[in-house]
Write a protein that holds these residues in place. Sequence first.
Motif, PDB file in Angstrom:
ATOM      1  N   GLU A   1      13.032  21.767  73.696  1.00  0.00           N
ATOM      2  CA  GLU A   1      13.748  22.697  72.834  1.00  0.00           C
ATOM      3  C   GLU A   1      15.207  22.771  73.293  1.00  0.00           C
ATOM      4  O   GLU A   1      15.492  22.827  74.474  1.00  0.00           O
ATOM      5  CB  GLU A   1      13.106  24.073  72.897  1.00  0.00           C
ATOM      6  N   ILE A   2      16.102  22.758  72.327  1.00  0.00           N
ATOM      7  CA  ILE A   2      17.535  22.805  72.626  1.00  0.00           C
ATOM      8  C   ILE A   2      18.018  24.249  72.550  1.00  0.00           C
ATOM      9  O   ILE A   2      17.693  24.988  71.622  1.00  0.00           O
ATOM     10  CB  ILE A   2      18.337  21.944  71.617  1.00  0.00           C
ATOM     11  N   LYS A   3      18.814  24.629  73.528  1.00  0.00           N
ATOM     12  CA  LYS A   3      19.434  25.955  73.564  1.00  0.00           C
ATOM     13  C   LYS A   3      20.873  25.799  73.071  1.00  0.00           C
ATOM     14  O   LYS A   3      21.620  24.978  73.595  1.00  0.00           O
ATOM     15  CB  LYS A   3      19.415  26.488  74.989  1.00  0.00           C
ATOM     16  N   PHE A   4      21.264  26.583  72.069  1.00  0.00           N
ATOM     17  CA  PHE A   4      22.628  26.575  71.560  1.00  0.00           C
ATOM     18  C   PHE A   4      23.384  27.760  72.148  1.00  0.00           C
ATOM     19  O   PHE A   4      22.903  28.892  72.109  1.00  0.00           O
ATOM     20  CB  PHE A   4      22.650  26.657  70.032  1.00  0.00           C
ATOM     21  N   VAL A   5      24.582  27.501  72.682  1.00  0.00           N
ATOM     22  CA  VAL A   5      25.419  28.549  73.264  1.00  0.00           C
ATOM     23  C   VAL A   5      26.742  28.584  72.499  1.00  0.00           C
ATOM     24  O   VAL A   5      27.464  27.587  72.458  1.00  0.00           O
ATOM     25  CB  VAL A   5      25.679  28.280  74.772  1.00  0.00           C
ATOM     26  N   ASN A   6      27.031  29.721  71.893  1.00  0.00           N
ATOM     27  CA  ASN A   6      28.262  29.900  71.128  1.00  0.00           C
ATOM     28  C   ASN A   6      29.402  30.252  72.084  1.00  0.00           C
ATOM     29  O   ASN A   6      29.366  31.287  72.737  1.00  0.00           O
ATOM     30  CB  ASN A   6      28.068  31.008  70.092  1.00  0.00           C
ATOM     31  N   LEU A   7      30.417  29.397  72.152  1.00  0.00           N
ATOM     32  CA  LEU A   7      31.600  29.659  72.972  1.00  0.00           C
ATOM     33  C   LEU A   7      32.836  29.861  72.096  1.00  0.00           C
ATOM     34  O   LEU A   7      33.957  29.592  72.511  1.00  0.00           O
ATOM     35  CB  LEU A   7      31.823  28.513  73.962  1.00  0.00           C
ATOM     36  N   MET A   8      32.616  30.337  70.871  1.00  0.00           N
ATOM     37  CA  MET A   8      33.707  30.618  69.945  1.00  0.00           C
ATOM     38  C   MET A   8      33.896  32.130  69.846  1.00  0.00           C
ATOM     39  O   MET A   8      33.007  32.891  70.202  1.00  0.00           O
ATOM     40  CB  MET A   8      33.409  29.997  68.583  1.00  0.00           C
ATOM     41  N   ASP A   9      35.041  32.558  69.329  1.00  0.00           N
ATOM     42  CA  ASP A   9      35.327  33.991  69.273  1.00  0.00           C
ATOM     43  C   ASP A   9      34.798  34.665  68.007  1.00  0.00           C
ATOM     44  O   ASP A   9      35.184  35.780  67.679  1.00  0.00           O
ATOM     45  CB  ASP A   9      36.822  34.257  69.438  1.00  0.00           C
ATOM     46  N   ILE A  10      33.890  34.003  67.309  1.00  0.00           N
ATOM     47  CA  ILE A  10      33.239  34.572  66.124  1.00  0.00           C
ATOM     48  C   ILE A  10      31.738  34.319  66.224  1.00  0.00           C
ATOM     49  O   ILE A  10      31.302  33.368  66.876  1.00  0.00           O
ATOM     50  CB  ILE A  10      33.771  33.949  64.811  1.00  0.00           C
ATOM     51  N   ASP A  11      30.947  35.182  65.598  1.00  0.00           N
ATOM     52  CA  ASP A  11      29.515  34.924  65.480  1.00  0.00           C
ATOM     53  C   ASP A  11      29.336  33.781  64.489  1.00  0.00           C
ATOM     54  O   ASP A  11      30.071  33.694  63.491  1.00  0.00           O
ATOM     55  CB  ASP A  11      28.783  36.154  64.955  1.00  0.00           C
ATOM     56  N   ILE A  12      28.386  32.903  64.751  1.00  0.00           N
ATOM     57  CA  ILE A  12      28.123  31.817  63.807  1.00  0.00           C
ATOM     58  C   ILE A  12      26.625  31.744  63.520  1.00  0.00           C
ATOM     59  O   ILE A  12      25.804  32.103  64.362  1.00  0.00           O
ATOM     60  CB  ILE A  12      28.641  30.448  64.309  1.00  0.00           C
ATOM     61  N   THR A  13      26.319  31.299  62.322  1.00  0.00           N
ATOM     62  CA  THR A  13      24.927  31.121  61.918  1.00  0.00           C
ATOM     63  C   THR A  13      24.703  29.648  61.617  1.00  0.00           C
ATOM     64  O   THR A  13      25.502  29.022  60.925  1.00  0.00           O
ATOM     65  CB  THR A  13      24.606  31.979  60.673  1.00  0.00           C
ATOM     66  N   LEU A  14      23.612  29.117  62.159  1.00  0.00           N
ATOM     67  CA  LEU A  14      23.223  27.736  61.911  1.00  0.00           C
ATOM     68  C   LEU A  14      21.966  27.732  61.058  1.00  0.00           C
ATOM     69  O   LEU A  14      21.101  28.595  61.212  1.00  0.00           O
ATOM     70  CB  LEU A  14      22.928  27.010  63.233  1.00  0.00           C
ATOM     71  N   GLU A  15      21.862  26.756  60.146  1.00  0.00           N
ATOM     72  CA  GLU A  15      20.641  26.558  59.376  1.00  0.00           C
ATOM     73  C   GLU A  15      20.053  25.211  59.781  1.00  0.00           C
ATOM     74  O   GLU A  15      20.694  24.165  59.604  1.00  0.00           O
ATOM     75  CB  GLU A  15      20.884  26.579  57.869  1.00  0.00           C
ATOM     76  N   THR A  16      18.853  25.225  60.337  1.00  0.00           N
ATOM     77  CA  THR A  16      18.202  23.992  60.788  1.00  0.00           C
ATOM     78  C   THR A  16      17.686  23.196  59.592  1.00  0.00           C
ATOM     79  O   THR A  16      17.658  23.689  58.456  1.00  0.00           O
ATOM     80  CB  THR A  16      17.030  24.308  61.729  1.00  0.00           C
ATOM     81  N   LEU A  17      17.257  21.980  59.860  1.00  0.00           N
ATOM     82  CA  LEU A  17      16.686  21.138  58.803  1.00  0.00           C
ATOM     83  C   LEU A  17      15.454  21.779  58.166  1.00  0.00           C
ATOM     84  O   LEU A  17      15.131  21.513  57.019  1.00  0.00           O
ATOM     85  CB  LEU A  17      16.308  19.760  59.369  1.00  0.00           C
ATOM     86  N   ASP A  18      14.762  22.643  58.919  1.00  0.00           N
ATOM     87  CA  ASP A  18      13.581  23.356  58.412  1.00  0.00           C
ATOM     88  C   ASP A  18      13.946  24.608  57.630  1.00  0.00           C
ATOM     89  O   ASP A  18      13.069  25.351  57.203  1.00  0.00           O
ATOM     90  CB  ASP A  18      12.661  23.754  59.572  1.00  0.00           C
ATOM     91  N   GLY A  19      15.254  24.894  57.482  1.00  0.00           N
ATOM     92  CA  GLY A  19      15.694  26.071  56.760  1.00  0.00           C
ATOM     93  C   GLY A  19      15.713  27.344  57.595  1.00  0.00           C
ATOM     94  O   GLY A  19      15.925  28.422  57.074  1.00  0.00           O
ATOM     95  N   VAL A  20      15.492  27.198  58.904  1.00  0.00           N
ATOM     96  CA  VAL A  20      15.513  28.370  59.787  1.00  0.00           C
ATOM     97  C   VAL A  20      16.960  28.741  60.084  1.00  0.00           C
ATOM     98  O   VAL A  20      17.771  27.880  60.437  1.00  0.00           O
ATOM     99  CB  VAL A  20      14.759  28.064  61.111  1.00  0.00           C
ATOM    100  N   LEU A  21      17.284  30.023  59.923  1.00  0.00           N
ATOM    101  CA  LEU A  21      18.624  30.516  60.234  1.00  0.00           C
ATOM    102  C   LEU A  21      18.630  31.116  61.628  1.00  0.00           C
ATOM    103  O   LEU A  21      17.739  31.872  61.992  1.00  0.00           O
ATOM    104  CB  LEU A  21      19.052  31.594  59.232  1.00  0.00           C
ATOM    105  N   MET A  22      19.629  30.733  62.428  1.00  0.00           N
ATOM    106  CA  MET A  22      19.778  31.363  63.741  1.00  0.00           C
ATOM    107  C   MET A  22      21.227  31.774  63.898  1.00  0.00           C
ATOM    108  O   MET A  22      22.140  30.984  63.677  1.00  0.00           O
ATOM    109  CB  MET A  22      19.303  30.457  64.862  1.00  0.00           C
ATOM    110  N   THR A  23      21.416  33.058  64.230  1.00  0.00           N
ATOM    111  CA  THR A  23      22.752  33.593  64.429  1.00  0.00           C
ATOM    112  C   THR A  23      23.053  33.639  65.910  1.00  0.00           C
ATOM    113  O   THR A  23      22.248  34.131  66.700  1.00  0.00           O
ATOM    114  CB  THR A  23      22.881  34.997  63.811  1.00  0.00           C
TER     115      THR A  23
END
Length: 122
Positions: free
Chosen positions: A4-26
Motif C-alpha cells: 500500500e502506498i502512503k501519500f503525503v501532501n507537502l503543499m500549502d493547500i488540501d488536495i483530493t485525489l480520485e483513484t482508478l477505483d473512484g475512491v476519493l482521498m483528501t
Amino acid sequence: MSAEIKFVNLMDIDITLETLDGVLMTLKSPPIKQPLPKVSHEIIKIDHIGGMPYEVRFKSRVKHLPDPEENTVYLVSGMISEVAERNDVLTPSEVGALKDKNNKIRAYKKLVRYTRGKTERI
C-alpha cells in the motif's frame, strides 16, 4: 501483492485525489509550523530588456524535502518535483481533474513526475 502506498501532501493547500477505483482521498496540508519544500535559486545573470531589468535564475536544489521512505509518495508543486528529480516526488496534474461549475479543482485523477533522465517505477 503490491504494498500500500502512503501519500503525503507537502503543499500549502488540501488536495483530493480520485483513484482508478473512484475512491476519493483528501490529504490535508501540513501544519503551519512545518517548513514546506521550496526551491533555492542562484542568480547567474542580471540583464535588461526593453528598459526592464531581469534575472536569469538557476534552480539549484530543494530545501525541506523529507528523505525517501519506502512505499511513500510526496505530493509537491510542479517546480519542486522538477528540481527534485526523485521517483517518490510527484505533483497533481490539472489535466483531467474533476472541476466544479466554477472551474475549481475538486479532485485530481492523475499525478506527474518530472525527469530529465532515466525513469524507474516507484
